[in-house]
Write a protein that holds these residues in place. Structure first.
Motif, PDB file in Angstrom:
ATOM      1  N   LEU A  86      -3.646  -3.171  -2.117  1.00 63.52           N
ATOM      2  CA  LEU A  86      -2.385  -3.872  -2.339  1.00 63.52           C
ATOM      3  C   LEU A  86      -1.675  -3.384  -3.605  1.00 63.52           C
ATOM      4  O   LEU A  86      -0.477  -3.605  -3.769  1.00 63.52           O
ATOM      5  N   LEU A 124       0.617  -0.090  -2.254  1.00 60.66           N
ATOM      6  CA  LEU A 124       1.397  -0.245  -1.024  1.00 60.66           C
ATOM      7  C   LEU A 124       2.411   0.881  -0.830  1.00 60.66           C
ATOM      8  O   LEU A 124       2.720   1.262   0.298  1.00 60.66           O
ATOM      9  N   ASP A 125       2.921   1.407  -1.935  1.00 60.44           N
ATOM     10  CA  ASP A 125       3.919   2.473  -1.816  1.00 60.44           C
ATOM     11  C   ASP A 125       3.330   3.758  -1.262  1.00 60.44           C
ATOM     12  O   ASP A 125       4.073   4.672  -0.857  1.00 60.44           O
ATOM     13  N   ALA A 163       2.324  -0.190   6.542  1.00 57.68           N
ATOM     14  CA  ALA A 163       2.611  -0.890   5.286  1.00 57.68           C
ATOM     15  C   ALA A 163       2.889  -2.370   5.499  1.00 57.68           C
ATOM     16  O   ALA A 163       2.443  -3.223   4.725  1.00 57.68           O
ATOM     17  N   ARG A 197       0.625  -5.299   3.917  1.00 64.78           N
ATOM     18  CA  ARG A 197       1.266  -6.243   2.996  1.00 64.78           C
ATOM     19  C   ARG A 197       1.139  -7.681   3.484  1.00 64.78           C
ATOM     20  O   ARG A 197       0.751  -8.581   2.728  1.00 64.78           O
ATOM     21  N   ASN A 198       1.456  -7.916   4.759  1.00 63.84           N
ATOM     22  CA  ASN A 198       1.485  -9.275   5.279  1.00 63.84           C
ATOM     23  C   ASN A 198       0.099  -9.811   5.615  1.00 63.84           C
ATOM     24  O   ASN A 198      -0.294 -10.876   5.130  1.00 63.84           O
ATOM     25  N   GLY A 212      -2.157  -9.333   2.426  1.00 61.89           N
ATOM     26  CA  GLY A 212      -1.818 -10.377   1.466  1.00 61.89           C
ATOM     27  C   GLY A 212      -2.296 -11.735   1.928  1.00 61.89           C
ATOM     28  O   GLY A 212      -2.807 -12.539   1.137  1.00 61.89           O
ATOM     29  N   THR A 240       6.174 -16.747  -4.246  1.00 58.91           N
ATOM     30  CA  THR A 240       6.267 -15.509  -3.483  1.00 58.91           C
ATOM     31  C   THR A 240       6.623 -15.849  -2.044  1.00 58.91           C
ATOM     32  O   THR A 240       6.284 -16.920  -1.541  1.00 58.91           O
ATOM     33  N   ASP A 282       3.043 -12.365  -0.007  1.00 58.21           N
ATOM     34  CA  ASP A 282       3.001 -11.568  -1.234  1.00 58.21           C
ATOM     35  C   ASP A 282       2.201 -12.309  -2.308  1.00 58.21           C
ATOM     36  O   ASP A 282       2.090 -13.541  -2.287  1.00 58.21           O
ATOM     37  N   MET A 289      -0.417  -7.969  -6.520  1.00 58.38           N
ATOM     38  CA  MET A 289       0.051  -6.640  -6.122  1.00 58.38           C
ATOM     39  C   MET A 289       0.400  -5.814  -7.349  1.00 58.38           C
ATOM     40  O   MET A 289       0.461  -4.589  -7.284  1.00 58.38           O
TER      41      MET A 289
END
Length: 273
Positions: free
Chosen positions: A84, A87-88, A95, A99-100, A103, A182, A186, A190
């Motif tokens: 996390l 992520l980039d 992604a 992320r979802n 997270g 958030t 999120d 992160m």
């Protein structure tokens, strides 16, 4: 009363030991009905065996595909909390899931560890462990008192629009306690400079069976089951101020109320998803 050190250490992990090979659905450290009357057993079951298990399944699916690709394998093997932070670097097609669902996985793991059947007792100057006393001092410096922290946290939670989370975290760079909301799943984590200490799930599935649209009642119920000593220990580890001491434990009567759901029942429920 002293809580077994091994249980305390296990409760502190922010999935740090979870390698992203195949993430398990983390077992609850108490029975589904242990948080009654503040959080009902029906909500706990659907939240853990339904929602958390679903996020686990989704993130595992993405990680499996990533492990099979030589160009992404190194990312999949980082461990979900470390992933996390990167992520980039995750390809666009994965992604969103990382992320979802990722997270959601780590947030829920910390959510269960932020609650306790013997919770609801905030730190004071006379608390039994040094990390609780230091955490109390940090709260006083930032917010003025524990009650004022609770007011600020509750105000933030009430402002969550739609689905999201409210966090109390330690900002390692600024050396301060901060509150934030958030969206979705999120997490402040992160950013490796931000260490979550306490969080509140403001998704409707966390409270609607019992509280319907009465969010304020849900936030009030939350304070009755907050595991403050665990939050204080996370503070000690994130800030480096002190080495945390073993935490107080429930007495024998409370221990009888605290137990894991039988493995076969949990596995059967997850398999039905």
């Amino acid at each position: 009363m002293t809580r077994a050190p091994s249980a305390a250490v296990a409760a502190l992990s922010f999935v740090a030991a979870a390698l992203a090979q195949h993430l398990p659905v983390p077992p609850l450290p108490y029975a589904y009905d242990s948080l009654e009357p503040w959080i009902d057993a029906a909500t706990m079951k659907v939240h853990h065996l339904g929602h958390h298990a679903a996020y686990t399944k989704q993130v595992n699916g993405a990680l499996e595909v990533m492990r099979a690709d030589p160009n992404m394998k190194h990312l999949a093997k980082m461990g979900i909390d470390e992933l996390l932070h990167h992520l980039d670097e995750v390809p666009e097609q994965h992604a969103g899931t990382i992320r979802n669902a990722g997270g959601g996985y780590v947030n829920h793991d910390l959510w269960w560890k932020s609650l306790s059947p013997w919770g609801g007792v905030p730190p004071t100057d006379a608390s039994p462990t040094i990390q609780e006393r230091r955490f109390k001092a940090a709260v006083d410096r930032t917010f003025g008192s524990v009650d004022k922290l609770k007011d600020a946290f509750g105000t933030a939670a009430a402002a969550v629009f739609g689905s999201g989370w409210t966090f109390l975290y330690f900002n390692k760079k600024a050396r301060t306690l901060e509150i934030t909301n958030t969206a979705g799943h999120d997490t402040p984590a992160m950013d490796p400079e931000k260490a979550p200490l306490l969080l509140l799930d403001m998704w409707e599935h966390a409270y609607y069976l019992k509280h319907q649209n009465m969010r304020a009642a849900y936030v009030d119920a939350f304070w009755h089951v907050v595991d403050w000593p665990a939050a204080a220990t996370r503070y000690a580890l994130a800030s480096g101020e002190v080495a945390p001491e073993p935490l107080p434990a429930p007495d024998a009567r409370e221990k009888q109320r605290v137990g894991l759901v039988p493995t076969d029942e949990r596995a059967e429920a997850v398999a039905e998803l």
